[in-house]
Design a protein around this motif. Structure first.
Motif, short mmCIF file in Angstrom:
data_model
loop_
_atom_site.label_atom_id
_atom_site.label_comp_id
_atom_site.label_asym_id
_atom_site.label_seq_id
_atom_site.Cartn_x
_atom_site.Cartn_y
_atom_site.Cartn_z
N LEU A 195 0.82 -1.21 0.00
CA LEU A 195 0.00 0.00 0.00
C LEU A 195 0.86 1.27 0.00
O LEU A 195 0.34 2.35 -0.29
CB LEU A 195 -0.94 0.00 1.21
N ILE A 196 2.12 1.16 0.36
CA ILE A 196 3.04 2.30 0.30
C ILE A 196 4.28 1.88 -0.49
O ILE A 196 4.64 0.71 -0.55
CB ILE A 196 3.45 2.79 1.71
N SER A 197 4.91 2.86 -1.14
CA SER A 197 6.07 2.59 -1.97
C SER A 197 7.28 2.24 -1.11
O SER A 197 7.65 2.99 -0.20
CB SER A 197 6.40 3.83 -2.83
N ARG A 198 7.92 1.10 -1.41
CA ARG A 198 9.10 0.69 -0.65
C ARG A 198 10.32 1.54 -1.01
O ARG A 198 11.29 1.56 -0.25
CB ARG A 198 9.41 -0.78 -0.91
N LEU A 199 10.28 2.21 -2.16
CA LEU A 199 11.38 3.09 -2.52
C LEU A 199 11.35 4.38 -1.71
O LEU A 199 12.38 4.83 -1.20
CB LEU A 199 11.31 3.43 -4.02
N LEU A 200 10.15 4.94 -1.56
CA LEU A 200 10.01 6.17 -0.80
C LEU A 200 9.92 5.92 0.70
O LEU A 200 10.42 6.70 1.50
CB LEU A 200 8.78 6.95 -1.27
N PHE A 201 9.26 4.82 1.09
CA PHE A 201 9.09 4.47 2.49
C PHE A 201 9.51 3.02 2.71
O PHE A 201 8.66 2.12 2.80
CB PHE A 201 7.63 4.66 2.93
#
Length: 277
Positions: A51-57
């Motif tokens: 559900l959230i980007s692993r690159l950004l978070f």
């Protein structure tokens, strides 16, 4: 026999107080850790289900892996050591000057009229505005970085030293005059003890601003330090390392603040202040 019975309750009461304090300390720690642990668990779950980007978070486990890798390589300790030396040097320079100027302005109205307006104008200049000037004047070496940190550390101690002195009861100065205290003796025996609550508050604020100044100094142009490590990781999109650096800044800043709060409890035991309900 009567002496024994008198001593035993006092010892028992001492142990009870110690156990009670230990329980209250642990309960505060558990309550304080509840929110961060909950946030980390939710963050990890949201990252795993996409559900959230692993690159950004990057997930907390990914950040932990980067943290362990940096420790194992020795890079983290080396950059942290350099940052700590810079922060300590800048804080020592700015804090000592802030204390001296604050005492001078607090004690003498003539110095206040001459010096304080200029100091207040300089205080309003942001770090980012003067950082390029320091780099132009002193280069990219340690001098410019230490001066940027010192600028931030100067003003909180300066202002709180001034306020602490002006809040001292005027009768104490009259007593010091009757006792024929010299200026130096007034400062050591009267001014500093009476202004200690404000001075310790100034130290707490100064440490925080000095730590912020360190980030600015190391991001402006550096080849070492936690700020440089964070900037380098950002350029190569190593977001987990950026988070590691942010956590390091937060932890070291918190520990420094906790040390000052510990000194505050020790040095200001005489205060009977409200502790909250």
């Amino acid at each position: 026999m009567s002496r024994t019975t008198e001593v035993l309750p006092s010892k028992t009461g001492w142990w009870r107080n110690k156990i009670r304090l230990g329980h209250s300390g642990r309960s505060r720690l558990l309550v304080g850790a509840l929110l961060p642990v909950l946030v980390l668990v939710i963050w990890q779950l949201l990252g795993q289900i996409g559900l959230i980007s692993r690159l950004l978070f990057p997930t907390p486990l990914t950040i932990a892996d980067s943290f362990i890798a940096l420790i194992a390589s020795g890079a983290l300790w080396e950059h942290l050591r350099i940052s700590m030396i810079r922060a300590a040097a800048g804080f020592a320079l700015g804090g000592s000057l802030g204390l001296l100027f604050g005492i001078a302005v607090g004690l003498m109205r003539s110095v206040e009229k001459t010096l304080d307006p200029t100091v207040q104008m300089i205080r309003m200049i942001p770090h980012l505005a003067v950082a390029p000037l320091f780099v132009l004047w002193f280069g990219l070496g340690e001098t410019s970085k230490i001066l940027i940190i010192a600028k931030g550390a100067f003003f909180p101690i300066y202002i709180n030293a001034f306020l602490g002195i002006r809040n001292v009861d005027n009768k104490l100065f009259e007593v010091a005059k009757v006792l024929s205290f010299s200026k130096l003796k007034q400062i050591i025996r009267l001014v500093i003890p009476a202004a200690m609550p404000n001075l310790l508050l100034g130290v707490r604020l100064s440490l925080g601003v000095a730590w912020l100044g360190l980030v600015v100094a190391e991001l402006m142009g550096s080849t070492s330090g936690i700020g440089y490590l964070m900037s380098d990781a950002r350029q190569f999109s190593r977001t987990s390392v950026v988070f590691v650096c942010i956590i390091i800044f937060a932890l070291v800043g918190y520990l420094a603040d906790a040390l000052v709060r510990f000194l505050e409890r020790r040095l200001l035991q005489w205060r009977d202040s409200f502790q909250g309900k």
